[in-house]
Design a protein around this motif. Structure first.
Motif, PDB file in Angstrom:
ATOM      1  N   GLY A  76      17.443 -17.759 -38.095  1.00  0.00           N
ATOM      2  CA  GLY A  76      18.787 -18.286 -38.674  1.00  0.00           C
ATOM      3  C   GLY A  76      19.765 -17.162 -39.225  1.00  0.00           C
ATOM      4  N   VAL A  77      19.717 -16.077 -38.301  1.00  0.00           N
ATOM      5  CA  VAL A  77      20.642 -14.979 -38.570  1.00  0.00           C
ATOM      6  C   VAL A  77      22.162 -15.380 -38.403  1.00  0.00           C
ATOM      7  CG1 VAL A  77      19.031 -13.329 -38.650  1.00  0.00           C
ATOM      8  CG2 VAL A  77      20.187 -13.883 -36.536  1.00  0.00           C
ATOM      9  N   TYR A  78      23.060 -14.827 -39.117  1.00  0.00           N
ATOM     10  CA  TYR A  78      24.457 -15.297 -38.685  1.00  0.00           C
ATOM     11  C   TYR A  78      25.445 -14.084 -39.312  1.00  0.00           C
ATOM     12  CZ  TYR A  78      24.682 -16.375 -43.594  1.00  0.00           C
ATOM     13  OH  TYR A  78      24.630 -16.278 -45.174  1.00  0.00           O
ATOM     14  N   LEU A  86      33.701 -16.222 -36.616  1.00  0.00           N
ATOM     15  CA  LEU A  86      33.333 -16.928 -35.345  1.00  0.00           C
ATOM     16  C   LEU A  86      33.207 -15.789 -34.220  1.00  0.00           C
ATOM     17  CD1 LEU A  86      33.227 -19.237 -33.581  1.00  0.00           C
ATOM     18  CD2 LEU A  86      35.738 -19.335 -33.446  1.00  0.00           C
ATOM     19  N   LEU A  87      34.033 -14.866 -34.102  1.00  0.00           N
ATOM     20  CA  LEU A  87      34.131 -13.902 -33.189  1.00  0.00           C
ATOM     21  C   LEU A  87      32.765 -13.061 -33.380  1.00  0.00           C
ATOM     22  CD1 LEU A  87      35.499 -12.546 -30.821  1.00  0.00           C
ATOM     23  CD2 LEU A  87      36.638 -10.970 -32.619  1.00  0.00           C
ATOM     24  N   VAL A 139      25.401 -13.921 -30.321  1.00  0.00           N
ATOM     25  CA  VAL A 139      24.870 -14.640 -29.377  1.00  0.00           C
ATOM     26  C   VAL A 139      24.872 -13.954 -28.124  1.00  0.00           C
ATOM     27  CG1 VAL A 139      25.306 -16.604 -27.838  1.00  0.00           C
ATOM     28  CG2 VAL A 139      25.756 -16.830 -30.279  1.00  0.00           C
ATOM     29  N   ALA A 140      25.905 -13.015 -27.713  1.00  0.00           N
ATOM     30  CA  ALA A 140      26.054 -12.080 -26.632  1.00  0.00           C
ATOM     31  C   ALA A 140      24.822 -11.024 -26.654  1.00  0.00           C
ATOM     32  CB  ALA A 140      27.402 -11.660 -26.260  1.00  0.00           C
ATOM     33  N   ALA A 141      24.811 -10.513 -27.698  1.00  0.00           N
ATOM     34  CA  ALA A 141      23.819  -9.493 -27.920  1.00  0.00           C
ATOM     35  C   ALA A 141      22.562  -9.880 -27.851  1.00  0.00           C
ATOM     36  CB  ALA A 141      24.303  -8.800 -29.455  1.00  0.00           C
TER      37      ALA A 141
END
Length: 326
Positions: A305-307, A311-312, A318-320
């Protein structure tokens, strides 16, 4: 006055000592070759609406006139309001932590202070208004947005506005606010002291991880409380514009983020006992996700659940994750 900071005179009773220290803020000032802006910063501290403060200035081996400036202000403020100590000589993070983990520094509240910023007059007052409302005995950390200024002090905009709640799940992947905005209570300082003077890249990111992991209260104030000076000698930039954020995401994808996480998690490993049970689960899932194969990596990271706050930033996260750069 004795060398021990804020030690009451022997004639005082213990009750009088507690009243005298009730709202005292120990300002932990890290200096290193800061002659250009240091006087302005000290003047901004002197102009605070909350006047119950003392300064511990830890100098990390300055070769310019920094120590002379500090000595001048010690004479102006008095020996009981400005104490100068020798830093460990291992960089800014170690210098700040050397003060924050020093339990001989007695105060009810503490504030990190960079040598080249300008504090808004109500910085301490705003922080203490929130801190004094927190439960007794609970670690509490206040931080804020900043106003960016150039080398001459002219406004250049504001740091990003974050509106997602502070949490351990955020702290594992993002430093919420600069240490130069942080004010915290004694239980939070005691938590830092219990963890010790660990080896980390950034003291403020470490503090955010530790405080939230322990279940402490963290407040991010959307109103700026300092002028954060942007100049060629800055060690860490402000992350203010889209180009700055894209640059940081690029560094994330190149592997810098992965290395930073390695350092933070290595520092956190011996401190697992300081975390809440729920946050131990989050940490375990996050740690496993970083090395898992792709399908399981994504699934476990989602369960952790990390965030990040924007948005960027979350797209970069996500990409990482997909590229195993986390």
């Amino acid at each position: 006055m004795p060398d021990e900071l804020l030690q009451a005179r022997h004639s005082r009773s213990s009750d009088e000592e507690e009243v005298a220290a009730k709202s005292t803020v120990a300002i932990l000032l890290s200096t290193f070759n800061g002659e250009k802006y240091l006087a302005e910063q000290l003047d901004s501290i002197a102009a605070q609406t909350h006047q119950d403060w003392v300064i511990v200035a830890s100098d990390d081996g300055s070769q310019d006139s920094t120590l002379s400036i500090l000595e001048h202000y010690r004479r102006r403020f008095g020996d009981d309001r400005l104490r100068i100590v020798k830093g460990p000589g291992r960089g800014f993070a170690a210098n700040f932590l050397s003060m924050a983990t020093d339990t001989s520094i007695h105060a009810s509240f503490f504030a990190f202070c960079d040598q080249d910023d300008l504090w808004h007059p109500d910085k301490l007052e705003r922080a203490l208004t929130w801190l004094e409302q927190q439960p007794l005995g609970s670690a509490a950390l206040y931080c804020s947005r900043t106003r960016l200024v150039d080398a001459t002090g002219h406004p250049q905009g504001l740091s990003p506005l974050f509106d997602k709640p502070p949490s351990f799940r955020n702290a594992l992947v993002q430093s919420l606010a600069g240490g130069n905005t942080m004010v915290f209570n004694r239980p939070a300082r005691d938590l830092l002291a219990q963890a010790g003077n660990v080896q980390v890249i950034s003291h403020d990111w470490w503090f955010y991880i530790l405080a939230t992991g322990h279940g402490g209260h963290v407040h991010y104030d959307p109103k700026p409380t300092i002028d954060y000076r942007q100049h060629g000698s800055n060690l860490i930039g402000a992350n203010s514009g889209i180009s700055d954020r894209i640059f940081r995401i690029r560094r994330m994808l190149l592997g810098d983020f992965n290395q930073w996480n390695d350092v933070n998690l290595n520092a956190l490993a011996p401190q697992v006992g300081l975390l809440t049970q729920a946050n131990r689960v989050v940490l375990d899932r996050f740690s496993k996700a970083r090395t898992a194969r792709l399908p399981l990596r994504v699934q476990t990271m989602l369960r952790a659940g990390v965030y990040r706050q924007t948005l960027l930033g979350n797209l970069g996260l996500v990409a990482a994750t997909l590229l195993r750069k986390i």
